[in-house]
Write a protein that holds these residues in place. Structure first.
Motif, PDB file in Angstrom:
ATOM      1  N   LEU A  93      -1.683  35.110  57.008  1.00  0.00           N
ATOM      2  CA  LEU A  93      -2.650  34.828  58.275  1.00  0.00           C
ATOM      3  C   LEU A  93      -4.004  34.371  58.038  1.00  0.00           C
ATOM      4  CD1 LEU A  93      -1.598  38.361  60.109  1.00  0.00           C
ATOM      5  CD2 LEU A  93      -0.471  35.899  60.314  1.00  0.00           C
ATOM      6  N   SER A  94      -4.312  33.276  59.002  1.00  0.00           N
ATOM      7  CA  SER A  94      -5.744  32.928  59.134  1.00  0.00           C
ATOM      8  C   SER A  94      -6.681  33.797  59.787  1.00  0.00           C
ATOM      9  CB  SER A  94      -5.676  31.769  59.914  1.00  0.00           C
ATOM     10  OG  SER A  94      -5.591  31.670  61.491  1.00  0.00           O
ATOM     11  N   PRO A  95      -8.145  33.871  59.608  1.00  0.00           N
ATOM     12  CA  PRO A  95      -8.827  34.768  60.339  1.00  0.00           C
ATOM     13  C   PRO A  95      -8.601  34.814  61.630  1.00  0.00           C
ATOM     14  CG  PRO A  95     -10.224  33.540  58.588  1.00  0.00           C
ATOM     15  CD  PRO A  95      -8.636  32.900  58.537  1.00  0.00           C
ATOM     16  N   GLY A  96      -8.314  33.565  62.434  1.00  0.00           N
ATOM     17  CA  GLY A  96      -7.913  33.762  63.810  1.00  0.00           C
ATOM     18  C   GLY A  96      -6.571  34.299  64.150  1.00  0.00           C
ATOM     19  N   GLU A  97      -5.785  34.332  63.168  1.00  0.00           N
ATOM     20  CA  GLU A  97      -4.623  35.155  63.505  1.00  0.00           C
ATOM     21  C   GLU A  97      -4.927  36.642  63.472  1.00  0.00           C
ATOM     22  OE1 GLU A  97      -1.186  31.816  62.448  1.00  0.00           O
ATOM     23  OE2 GLU A  97      -2.423  32.758  60.845  1.00  0.00           O
ATOM     24  N   ARG A  98      -5.601  36.930  62.315  1.00  0.00           N
ATOM     25  CA  ARG A  98      -5.936  38.321  62.102  1.00  0.00           C
ATOM     26  C   ARG A  98      -6.618  38.819  63.150  1.00  0.00           C
ATOM     27  NH1 ARG A  98      -5.442  39.450  56.223  1.00  0.00           N
ATOM     28  NH2 ARG A  98      -5.461  37.518  55.288  1.00  0.00           N
ATOM     29  N   ALA A  99      -7.530  38.119  63.723  1.00  0.00           N
ATOM     30  CA  ALA A  99      -8.349  38.700  64.800  1.00  0.00           C
ATOM     31  C   ALA A  99      -7.479  38.766  66.256  1.00  0.00           C
ATOM     32  CB  ALA A  99      -9.632  37.708  65.086  1.00  0.00           C
ATOM     33  N   SER A 100      -6.492  37.916  66.533  1.00  0.00           N
ATOM     34  CA  SER A 100      -5.618  37.910  67.563  1.00  0.00           C
ATOM     35  C   SER A 100      -4.801  39.283  67.343  1.00  0.00           C
ATOM     36  CB  SER A 100      -4.827  36.827  67.713  1.00  0.00           C
ATOM     37  OG  SER A 100      -3.763  36.822  66.677  1.00  0.00           O
ATOM     38  N   PHE A 101      -4.215  39.542  66.113  1.00  0.00           N
ATOM     39  CA  PHE A 101      -3.525  40.963  65.989  1.00  0.00           C
ATOM     40  C   PHE A 101      -4.253  42.235  66.255  1.00  0.00           C
ATOM     41  CE2 PHE A 101      -0.204  38.700  63.714  1.00  0.00           C
ATOM     42  CZ  PHE A 101       0.584  39.463  63.388  1.00  0.00           C
ATOM     43  N   VAL A 102      -5.728  42.049  65.876  1.00  0.00           N
ATOM     44  CA  VAL A 102      -6.547  43.026  66.049  1.00  0.00           C
ATOM     45  C   VAL A 102      -7.120  43.242  67.684  1.00  0.00           C
ATOM     46  CG1 VAL A 102      -9.062  44.221  65.705  1.00  0.00           C
ATOM     47  CG2 VAL A 102      -7.634  43.356  63.717  1.00  0.00           C
ATOM     48  N   PHE A 103      -7.080  42.085  68.196  1.00  0.00           N
ATOM     49  CA  PHE A 103      -7.142  42.218  69.638  1.00  0.00           C
ATOM     50  C   PHE A 103      -6.357  42.473  70.341  1.00  0.00           C
ATOM     51  CE2 PHE A 103      -6.907  40.001  73.768  1.00  0.00           C
ATOM     52  CZ  PHE A 103      -8.062  40.343  74.329  1.00  0.00           C
ATOM     53  N   THR A 104      -4.907  42.108  70.020  1.00  0.00           N
ATOM     54  CA  THR A 104      -3.761  42.697  70.530  1.00  0.00           C
ATOM     55  C   THR A 104      -3.548  44.422  70.381  1.00  0.00           C
ATOM     56  OG1 THR A 104      -2.492  40.751  70.214  1.00  0.00           O
ATOM     57  CG2 THR A 104      -1.240  42.561  70.600  1.00  0.00           C
ATOM     58  N   GLY A 105      -3.889  44.997  69.367  1.00  0.00           N
ATOM     59  CA  GLY A 105      -4.016  46.264  69.110  1.00  0.00           C
ATOM     60  C   GLY A 105      -4.697  46.908  70.011  1.00  0.00           C
ATOM     61  N   ALA A 106      -6.097  46.499  69.677  1.00  0.00           N
ATOM     62  CA  ALA A 106      -7.053  46.924  70.788  1.00  0.00           C
ATOM     63  C   ALA A 106      -6.676  47.033  72.254  1.00  0.00           C
ATOM     64  CB  ALA A 106      -8.499  46.178  70.743  1.00  0.00           C
ATOM     65  N   LEU A 107      -6.150  45.883  72.873  1.00  0.00           N
ATOM     66  CA  LEU A 107      -5.959  45.905  73.930  1.00  0.00           C
ATOM     67  C   LEU A 107      -4.655  46.717  74.598  1.00  0.00           C
ATOM     68  CD1 LEU A 107      -6.012  43.911  76.679  1.00  0.00           C
ATOM     69  CD2 LEU A 107      -4.269  42.643  75.852  1.00  0.00           C
ATOM     70  N   LEU A 108      -3.770  47.104  73.520  1.00  0.00           N
ATOM     71  CA  LEU A 108      -2.851  47.854  73.812  1.00  0.00           C
ATOM     72  C   LEU A 108      -3.570  49.354  73.624  1.00  0.00           C
ATOM     73  CD1 LEU A 108       0.243  46.729  71.750  1.00  0.00           C
ATOM     74  CD2 LEU A 108      -0.060  46.808  73.941  1.00  0.00           C
ATOM     75  N   LEU A 109      -4.089  49.827  72.969  1.00  0.00           N
ATOM     76  CA  LEU A 109      -4.958  51.048  72.726  1.00  0.00           C
ATOM     77  C   LEU A 109      -5.964  51.124  74.071  1.00  0.00           C
ATOM     78  CD1 LEU A 109      -6.379  53.584  71.615  1.00  0.00           C
ATOM     79  CD2 LEU A 109      -7.947  52.200  70.503  1.00  0.00           C
ATOM     80  N   GLY A 110      -6.477  50.135  74.722  1.00  0.00           N
ATOM     81  CA  GLY A 110      -7.136  50.364  75.787  1.00  0.00           C
ATOM     82  C   GLY A 110      -6.250  50.649  77.065  1.00  0.00           C
ATOM     83  N   VAL A 111      -4.957  49.980  77.064  1.00  0.00           N
ATOM     84  CA  VAL A 111      -4.032  50.211  78.303  1.00  0.00           C
ATOM     85  C   VAL A 111      -3.580  51.790  78.098  1.00  0.00           C
ATOM     86  CG1 VAL A 111      -1.624  49.906  79.298  1.00  0.00           C
ATOM     87  CG2 VAL A 111      -3.223  47.895  78.500  1.00  0.00           C
ATOM     88  N   LEU A 112      -3.298  52.368  77.030  1.00  0.00           N
ATOM     89  CA  LEU A 112      -2.978  53.873  76.834  1.00  0.00           C
ATOM     90  C   LEU A 112      -4.311  54.526  77.163  1.00  0.00           C
ATOM     91  CD1 LEU A 112      -0.607  53.452  73.778  1.00  0.00           C
ATOM     92  CD2 LEU A 112      -0.040  53.732  76.255  1.00  0.00           C
ATOM     93  N   VAL A 113      -5.582  54.283  76.710  1.00  0.00           N
ATOM     94  CA  VAL A 113      -6.808  54.870  77.173  1.00  0.00           C
ATOM     95  C   VAL A 113      -6.707  55.049  78.755  1.00  0.00           C
ATOM     96  CG1 VAL A 113      -9.232  55.084  77.135  1.00  0.00           C
ATOM     97  CG2 VAL A 113      -7.764  54.799  75.088  1.00  0.00           C
ATOM     98  N   LEU A 114      -6.628  53.822  79.342  1.00  0.00           N
ATOM     99  CA  LEU A 114      -6.397  53.846  80.880  1.00  0.00           C
ATOM    100  C   LEU A 114      -5.511  54.919  81.542  1.00  0.00           C
ATOM    101  CD1 LEU A 114      -7.091  50.196  82.074  1.00  0.00           C
ATOM    102  CD2 LEU A 114      -8.550  52.190  82.637  1.00  0.00           C
ATOM    103  N   LEU A 115      -4.125  54.659  80.956  1.00  0.00           N
ATOM    104  CA  LEU A 115      -3.193  55.821  81.367  1.00  0.00           C
ATOM    105  C   LEU A 115      -3.308  57.179  81.141  1.00  0.00           C
ATOM    106  CD1 LEU A 115       0.021  53.442  80.163  1.00  0.00           C
ATOM    107  CD2 LEU A 115      -0.861  53.989  82.485  1.00  0.00           C
ATOM    108  N   SER A 116      -4.413  57.335  80.277  1.00  0.00           N
ATOM    109  CA  SER A 116      -4.544  58.912  79.936  1.00  0.00           C
ATOM    110  C   SER A 116      -5.786  59.473  80.694  1.00  0.00           C
ATOM    111  CB  SER A 116      -4.896  59.021  78.502  1.00  0.00           C
ATOM    112  OG  SER A 116      -6.081  58.519  77.872  1.00  0.00           O
ATOM    113  N   ARG A 117      -6.419  58.562  81.498  1.00  0.00           N
ATOM    114  CA  ARG A 117      -7.553  58.719  82.327  1.00  0.00           C
ATOM    115  C   ARG A 117      -7.442  59.741  83.398  1.00  0.00           C
ATOM    116  NH1 ARG A 117     -10.408  55.405  86.478  1.00  0.00           N
ATOM    117  NH2 ARG A 117     -12.562  56.096  86.324  1.00  0.00           N
ATOM    118  N   PRO A 118      -6.383  59.907  84.277  1.00  0.00           N
ATOM    119  CA  PRO A 118      -6.272  60.664  85.229  1.00  0.00           C
ATOM    120  C   PRO A 118      -6.749  62.122  85.148  1.00  0.00           C
ATOM    121  CG  PRO A 118      -4.348  59.383  85.437  1.00  0.00           C
ATOM    122  CD  PRO A 118      -5.152  59.360  83.772  1.00  0.00           C
ATOM    123  N   LYS A 119      -7.384  62.714  86.375  1.00  0.00           N
ATOM    124  CA  LYS A 119      -7.673  64.124  86.073  1.00  0.00           C
ATOM    125  C   LYS A 119      -8.123  64.441  87.682  1.00  0.00           C
ATOM    126  CE  LYS A 119     -12.623  63.524  84.715  1.00  0.00           C
ATOM    127  NZ  LYS A 119     -13.645  63.780  83.595  1.00  0.00           N
TER     128      LYS A 119
END
Length: 150
Positions: free
Chosen positions: A40-66
């Motif tokens: 993987l090139s550095p850009g491809e690695r960054a896109s993997f990490v960005f995708t992981g962070a995006l998925l984490l962000g979505v799950l954090v939003l879903l865990s927000r309700p109270k």
């Protein structure tokens, strides 16, 4: 039913734990895979990490309700926003069989979903929380407000 001392927070703790654990795990696995794949090139690695962070962000939003009940009323925090209600605005607290979460019937004729109380993983806990919120709403929106302080 004895009422809890305010403030009290209702939140689907088990669901939240599952979502946050899954989010962190997904992020770690995707980032680790990105670092281990040598082609993987550095850009491809960054896109993997960005995708992981995006998925984490979505799950954090879903865990927000109270739902937070305090002396002034109830604050409902859902996925994308929050709303504070005075006790007198809440006419009814509903959790009917098959409902995905509690619904608050309001004095303006609308209904507000309260995702912080949901019978997903912990059904009995959600039922108990809905009953507690209903009892609080009934006690605080009817009668003399001075009797509720202290």
């Amino acid at each position: 039913m004895s009422l809890p001392e305010l403030p009290v927070t209702f939140r689907p703790s088990r669901t939240r734990a599952v979502l946050l654990t899954a989010g962190v795990s997904i992020f770690v696995v995707i980032t680790t895979v990105a670092m281990l794949l040598e082609q993987l090139s550095p850009g491809e690695r960054a896109s993997f990490v960005f995708t992981g962070a995006l998925l984490l962000g979505v799950l954090v939003l879903l865990s927000r309700p109270k739902v937070v009940a305090d002396e002034s009323g109830v604050t409902v925090v859902n996925i994308a926003g929050s709303r504070h209600l005075e006790w007198a605005e809440i006419l009814q607290v509903n959790l009917r069989p098959g409902d995905p979460w509690v619904f608050l019937n309001l004095s303006d004729g609308t209904s507000l979903p309260a995702l912080g109380i949901q019978p997903g993983i912990a059904r009995q806990r959600a039922i108990d929380d809905a009953r507690t919120l209903r009892a609080l709403a009934e006690a605080r929106s009817i009668g003399d407000p001075e009797q509720h302080h202290g």
